[in-house]
Design an enzyme around this catalytic site. Structure first.
Site, PDB file in Angstrom:
ATOM      1  CG  HIS A  66      -1.826  -1.165   1.324  1.00  0.00           C
ATOM      2  ND1 HIS A  66      -3.075  -1.161   0.747  1.00  0.00           N
ATOM      3  CD2 HIS A  66      -1.686  -2.384   1.893  1.00  0.00           C
ATOM      4  CE1 HIS A  66      -3.667  -2.337   0.966  1.00  0.00           C
ATOM      5  NE2 HIS A  66      -2.838  -3.088   1.656  1.00  0.00           N
ATOM      6  NE  ARG A  68      -1.360   3.395   3.689  1.00  0.00           N
ATOM      7  CZ  ARG A  68      -2.181   2.403   4.001  1.00  0.00           C
ATOM      8  NH1 ARG A  68      -3.221   2.126   3.212  1.00  0.00           N
ATOM      9  NH2 ARG A  68      -1.992   1.686   5.088  1.00  0.00           N
ATOM     10  CG  ASN A  98      -6.481   0.086   0.067  1.00  0.00           C
ATOM     11  OD1 ASN A  98      -5.359   0.076  -0.431  1.00  0.00           O
ATOM     12  ND2 ASN A  98      -6.695  -0.225   1.330  1.00  0.00           N
ATOM     13  CG  HIS A 183      -9.418  -7.843   2.761  1.00  0.00           C
ATOM     14  ND1 HIS A 183      -8.412  -7.156   3.389  1.00  0.00           N
ATOM     15  CD2 HIS A 183     -10.439  -7.893   3.642  1.00  0.00           C
ATOM     16  CE1 HIS A 183      -8.813  -6.801   4.611  1.00  0.00           C
ATOM     17  NE2 HIS A 183     -10.043  -7.229   4.782  1.00  0.00           N
ATOM     18  CG  HIS A 236      -3.998 -10.281   3.971  1.00  0.00           C
ATOM     19  ND1 HIS A 236      -5.282 -10.754   4.055  1.00  0.00           N
ATOM     20  CD2 HIS A 236      -4.099  -8.997   3.560  1.00  0.00           C
ATOM     21  CE1 HIS A 236      -6.126  -9.795   3.707  1.00  0.00           C
ATOM     22  NE2 HIS A 236      -5.432  -8.713   3.402  1.00  0.00           N
ATOM     23  CG  ASN A 282      -8.356  -6.751   8.925  1.00  0.00           C
ATOM     24  OD1 ASN A 282      -8.464  -7.950   9.193  1.00  0.00           O
ATOM     25  ND2 ASN A 282      -9.337  -6.040   8.427  1.00  0.00           N
ATOM     26  CG  ASP A 309      -1.335  -6.238   4.146  1.00  0.00           C
ATOM     27  OD1 ASP A 309      -1.567  -5.193   3.495  1.00  0.00           O
ATOM     28  OD2 ASP A 309      -2.151  -6.736   4.940  1.00  0.00           O
ATOM     29  CG  HIS A 313      -1.505   3.170   9.178  1.00  0.00           C
ATOM     30  ND1 HIS A 313      -2.525   3.750   8.447  1.00  0.00           N
ATOM     31  CD2 HIS A 313      -1.693   1.836   9.094  1.00  0.00           C
ATOM     32  CE1 HIS A 313      -3.302   2.793   7.963  1.00  0.00           C
ATOM     33  NE2 HIS A 313      -2.818   1.629   8.327  1.00  0.00           N
TER      34      HIS A 313
HETATM   35 ZN   LIG Z   1      -6.257  -6.919   3.029  1.00  0.00          ZN
END
Ligand SMILES: [Zn+2]
Length: 430
Positions: A66, A68, A98, A183, A236, A282, A309, A313
């Site tokens: 990710h 971002r 995402n 997911h 994952h 998660n 993954d 953050h």
């Molecule tokens: Zn996921």
């Protein structure tokens, strides 16, 4: 432009090779590989590098990051994420959709690819969403997104809750020969949970996410993959029952693949007694029995890839009460050292299997092998790394290149120092 790397320990699972030799690169591709590569006539006049006997293997490939961008560049950008990737030995990353806005359009895909190319570090492969806005209702235009450069489709961060939508997605992507990355969470079972449901969550009085939330969706989607002929890739995967179902699906010849993350083979839900949000992700850290199922699945071939993954953050996202902290941890710089320490040195899997899970394995899942990635066979892309297997790294703020520092491995000292990373024959790290 040619480069000859001499005196290396060459390891390439796609050529069943682990032994001393040289690698010759001409124009960004592998020209020769093996004990005789230095004697190749094309080596005359090449720049020469002495590997000092260190490990030389195909560059690592991460199916799940990710970055971002667009939208949350305080956490990470395509450039800072790419730097974390090459520092960790990753020459290719596949970026989840995402972002804000999500990648459901050619315009976003093109913008991402332009940013990645400007960064000029690792190869960057975007995923598109399964549904418009990742809202779970209307399919995106898979063919157009594939043409723009998307290598797979996922609403990751969220499950596709409608079985009918998931069925159509698997049917349409089957024509395009691209995977749907799932997911897996049954949201009614997740409810407000924020750690694994079990004895630890009960003792702490925290709301749990049951293993059944993952397993129920894995079961549903394996059924849909079978009937549609589509390729289901499980992101994952973390539960004992999930691995059992994937093992059975593979035995029956279904197009089902899966990945596991380093944190799920390194840690269990016992860590939650620290009340530290760097351990909140998660799927959540699971039980010891689930961790043992991860190890078994890595060893017996059920798992196709180790994927990070990588989920950056900011401090603000994490330095709040556990219940409201963001889910996710970074992972690009620690994946290889954790694999070496916890899987190879503890004899769960061989070094060759570890590299397979980090390079040719993931290349095969998203068909990046068709672009010459994940292998150092002559003609392949010259994406490779040099690793000092005995060199130690310590996970601290200077070691981490990511813009964020939300790692549960702070202070860990691990083996596996990435001495250099090359993409298309060009040195991008070390
Ligand atoms: Zn996921």
């Amino acid at each position: 432009m040619s480069l000859l790397v001499n005196n290396a320990r060459l390891l390439d699972p796609t050529q069943d090779c682990d032994g001393p030799g040289s690698l010759l690169i001409v124009d960004g591709c592998v020209a020769a590989f093996g004990p005789a590569a230095g004697a190749d006539p094309r080596a005359a006049g090449a720049e020469v590098l002495d590997a000092g006997g260190k490990l030389l293997c195909p560059g690592l490939i991460d199916l799940h990051v990710h970055f971002r961008e667009p939208g949350q560049t305080a956490k990470e950008t395509i450039e800072t994420g790419s730097r974390a990737a090459v520092a960790g030995g990753f020459t290719s990353v596949c970026a989840m959709a995402n972002t804000k806005p999500v990648n459901d359009s050619v315009a976003i895909t093109e913008m991402m690819l332009a940013r990645a190319s400007k960064a000029g570090l690792c190869r960057y492969f975007p995923l598109g969403t399964v549904t418009k806005g990742a809202a779970g209702e209307e399919l995106t235009d898979f063919g157009t997104l594939k043409a723009a450069g998307c290598v797979a489709f996922s609403d990751d961060g969220l499950p596709v809750m409608s079985a009918a939508i998931m069925r159509r997605a698997l049917e349409y992507t089957a024509w395009l020969d691209l995977p749907v990355v799932a997911h897996e969470e049954e949201l009614s079972l997740v409810a407000k949970g924020y750690m694994h449901e079990g004895s630890v969550s009960s003792a702490l009085g925290c709301l749990g996410i049951p293993a059944a939330a993952e397993e129920a969706m894995v079961a549903r989607d394996i059924v849909l993959a079978e009937h549609s002929g589509g390729h289901l890739h499980l992101a994952h995967l973390s539960t004992k029952g999930g691995f059992r179902m994937v093992r059975e699906a593979k035995r029956r010849g279904l197009r089902v693949t899966c990945e596991v993350t380093p944190h799920h083979f390194a840690l269990t839900d016992k860590e939650m007694t620290r009340f530290d949000a760097d351990f909140k992700m998660n799927p959540p850290l699971r039980s010891q029995a689930d961790l043992e199922a991860v190890l078994e699945a890595l060893a017996d071939g059920t798992v196709d890839a180790i994927a990070t993954d990588h989920a950056p953050h900011t401090w603000d996202d994490k330095e709040v009460e556990l219940v409201s902290a963001a889910f996710g941890v970074i992972g690009l710089e620690t994946a290889l050292p954790l694999t070496l320490e916890l899987l190879v040195n503890r004899k769960v899997i061989s070094l060759a299997r570890a590299i397979e899970l980090l390079s040719p394995g993931p290349a095969g899942v998203f068909h990046l092998d068709r672009q010459g990635l994940g292998s150092l066979r002559p003609g392949s892309a010259a994406d490779f790394i040099l690793v000092d297997l005995d060199g130690k790294v310590t996970v601290d703020r200077t070691f981490i290149q990511s813009k964020s520092y939300n790692t549960p491995f702070k202070g860990w000292t691990l083996p596996g120092q990435v001495l250099g990373t090359w993409v298309a024959g060009k040195r991008v790290w070390g």
